[in-house]
Motif scaffolding. Structure first.
Motif, PDB file in Angstrom:
ATOM      1  N   GLY A 179       6.234  -8.122 -63.080  1.00 46.07           N
ATOM      2  CA  GLY A 179       6.113  -9.386 -61.973  1.00 46.07           C
ATOM      3  C   GLY A 179       4.281  -9.048 -60.795  1.00 46.07           C
ATOM      4  O   GLY A 179       3.572 -10.142 -60.961  1.00 46.07           O
ATOM      5  N   LYS A 234      13.526  -7.854 -58.953  1.00 46.39           N
ATOM      6  CA  LYS A 234      14.888  -6.694 -59.416  1.00 46.39           C
ATOM      7  C   LYS A 234      15.356  -6.698 -58.121  1.00 46.39           C
ATOM      8  O   LYS A 234      14.722  -5.863 -57.344  1.00 46.39           O
ATOM      9  CB  LYS A 234      14.666  -6.260 -60.630  1.00 46.39           C
ATOM     10  N   ASP A 255       8.698 -11.964 -62.115  1.00 48.32           N
ATOM     11  CA  ASP A 255      10.153 -11.341 -62.420  1.00 48.32           C
ATOM     12  C   ASP A 255      10.251 -10.071 -61.324  1.00 48.32           C
ATOM     13  O   ASP A 255       9.802  -9.467 -60.751  1.00 48.32           O
ATOM     14  CB  ASP A 255       9.746 -10.262 -63.655  1.00 48.32           C
TER      15      ASP A 255
END
Length: 629
Positions: A463, A455, A453
């Protein structure tokens, strides 16, 4: 090789680099210097420093074995009489001069007397009878230790020729390894004997092999040709001092009230930037930390603070490392970048926050965090039970335990230097360098972004958790690699953060927004040592050694701790003996009340930092500095 702070060209081009230091260059040593170095190497294998005393026969035997000697009980009794309470390092050197190493010829001669067949071997039954019933008797366990040596025993016989070779080789390797450890262990030199030469090992020295079991001794008449009591000559070798100087400083309880840090009135309207970092305690006691570059675009009033980072989520129960002292030294790059100029340091305090307020001109600055090491120390309490990191559910799927997830969440908080809740590649690489010594390149980071994960191309907290879970799955639940990560980040087996201190830096400026970037994670030495010495010389009290005007002891009293620096203006190195035994309610960064330091010619060095054990009580700093002859 470690990049010095003044050697980088631009702010935006900085990359994180692991810390290395070249080995100190050596010059050919005299025979006397070699003997003394061998004495130190053997002594330091058993004791922490050369000021520690031998206090038992067993210690004397052990340290002589590490020096390549093979002392009989009568040899030990010759130097350790019923009146002996202790022997010092000087006594040990005298003993080594008298007790020469056993030669191969002497060993072979002693065994050959037992070799009835003259074939280089002795029957185990004969060896056992002779060693347990004649002369200096050995125990059954000691004889079995010899017989169990596979390389020198076969078919019920003891090959004494091979044993002699093994014995001498082991002694040589023992001394060689001790010398290598002495050479590369910079902390041992700097902290305990006080060598001013710095060196970082590229790898840990190999374990020192244990001395060989005792061999068959010669008779007392053959072994000892020198009669007489040598104790008088041993006692005559006590250390002599040429001159001394002392400091006495009495500090009141909670003495930081006199110079309390206060925020500028309009600081809330200033532009602010923040960065986190961490002090890490190495195995040898050395402390490393992040180091930063700061850019100030135009002349501004600046307010800087540093404080330990509280990770506790429990109200009323702060993180235990909040008592660790922190300081930030601010150094300015000049045009040539050959040297850095000390501008200021965070001298004032408000509880756990240390800060500085003043005007800084436009330019590039280095921010070097520091802690004295008085309170960030090696853990001493034993941990008997290891925390569980992973478990499997009823289906066999692997999960991280809640305790491990909590520790990982705190680690994420520490390595998220800019505090935006995400890990950039640069932030993650500081973590990788700390835990594995390697960096993650762009390609590997792209794979990471595809599988965990992210961003804005940065790794999220979830993550980061999944990345560690993947590592556990790759090892089929074996937690050993996970423990390597935890130990590197300062955690113990109980998942307590005991050998690290995370911190946070806040910078405010009234005319422009400062920029800050972590560029190194290095040992707190080099430029930091120079900065501390300069600050103490500028602000501290100086006392000259009586009769030796080129040797000066500088002592700087802050509200929270005391730092002493020794300045040697002479053309020769000097050895200074330091005694803190009469201090009260004090702890120093070396962990020793008595020690010695060696100061190179034309140099200054930080001698010690001293803090109160209990800040709520009065503490008295009383230290005697003596020049050793």
């Amino acid at each position: 090789m470690a990049i010095s702070p003044g050697s980088d060209a631009g702010f935006s081009s900085q990359k994180s680099t692991p810390s290395e230091s070249p080995r100190a260059k050596r010059f050919p040593l005299t025979e006397e210097e070699i003997f003394y170095m061998n004495c130190r190497a053997a002594y330091f294998t058993v004791f922490k420093n050369s000021l520690e005393n031998i206090i038992s026969k067993d210690q004397l035997c052990l340290v002589l074995q590490h020096a390549g000697r093979n002392p009989s009980q009568k040899t030990i009794n010759k130097y350790w009489t019923p009146q002996t309470a202790k022997l010092n390092f000087d006594d040990f050197c005298v003993i080594l001069r008298k007790e020469k190493p056993t030669s191969k010829a002497e060993l072979l001669k002693s065994f050959k007397q037992l070799d009835v067949n003259d074939d280089g071997s002795i029957l185990h039954t004969d060896l056992y009878k002779l060693l347990t019933k004649r002369g200096e008797k050995m125990t059954r366990e000691e004889v079995n230790a010899i017989i169990d040596l596979a390389d020198v025993n076969a078919d019920g016989k003891f090959d004494y020729i091979k044993f002699c070779k093994l014995y001498l080789t082991t002694n040589e390797q023992c001394l060689k390894t001790a010398l290598e450890k002495l050479e590369v262990d910079s902390k041992l030199k700097r902290q305990h004997f006080g060598s001013h030469i710095e060196a970082s090992p590229e790898r840990d020295p190999s374990p020192v092999p244990k001395p060989s079991p005792r061999i068959m001794r010669k008779t007392d008449e053959e072994t000892f040709t020198n009669k007489g009591d040598n104790r008088a000559s041993l006692l005559a070798t006590t250390r002599k001092f040429k001159t001394s100087v002392s400091f006495t400083i009495t500090m009141g309880a909670n003495s930081n009230r006199n110079s309390k840090l206060t925020e500028p009135n309009s600081v809330k309207e200033w532009q602010c930037v923040q960065s986190k970092g961490c002090f890490f305690l190495e195995e040898d006691g050395e402390i490393i930390s992040h180091q930063y570059r700061m850019q100030i675009a135009q002349r501004s009033m600046v307010y800087l603070t540093i404080k330990p980072l509280n990770l506790s989520q429990v109200e009323g129960k702060p993180s235990p490392w909040l008592s660790v002292d922190t300081t930030l030294y601010i150094l300015k790059e000049n045009e040539s970048q050959a040297n850095l100029q000390l501008m200021c340091f965070t001298e004032l305090r408000n509880r756990e926050v240390f800060g500085w307020t003043g005007e800084l001109g436009p330019g590039m600055y280095w921010l070097i965090p520091s802690t004295t090491g008085c309170r960030l120390r090696k853990e001493v309490k034993p941990i008997t039970e290891e925390a569980q990191l992973v478990y499997r559910d009823e289906t066999g799927e692997l999960f991280l335990t809640q305790e491990f997830r909590s520790a990982l969440s705190d680690i994420f908080e520490v390595i998220d230097l800019d505090g935006n809740g995400l890990l950039s590649l640069e932030e993650y690489n500081f973590f990788e360098l700390r835990t594995s010594g390697e960096k993650c390149d762009e390609d590997a980071w792209a794979v990471c972004r595809e599988n965990f994960d992210t961003k804005k191309n940065e790794l999220t907290r979830q993550g980061f958790m999944d990345l560690n879970l993947m590592e556990a799955n790759d090892r089929e639940g074996d937690p050993r690699d996970l423990w390597v990560t935890l130990y590197s980040m300062g955690y113990n087996k109980a998942l307590e953060l005991t050998e690290a201190c995370p911190f946070v830096i806040d910078i405010y400026a009234d005319k422009c927004k400062p920029r800050i970037k972590a560029v190194h994670m290095e040992a707190c030495s080099g430029q930091l040592e120079k900065a501390i010495c300069k600050s103490v010389l500028n602000k501290g009290d100086a006392k000259v050694m009586d009769g030796y005007e080129n040797i000066i002891v500088h002592t700087y009293k802050r509200d929270t701790w005391i730092t002493s620096v020794i300045e040697n203006k002479s053309d020769n190195k000097v050895i200074i003996h330091i005694n803190n035994e009469l201090s009260k309610n004090c702890v120093n960064n070396r962990g020793l009340n008595i020690f010695a330091v060696e100061v190179a010619p034309k140099s200054t060095m930080v001698c010690q930092h001293v803090m109160p054990l209990n800040e709520r009580q009065e503490w008295i700093y009383y230290c005697v500095y003596s020049l050793i002859s």
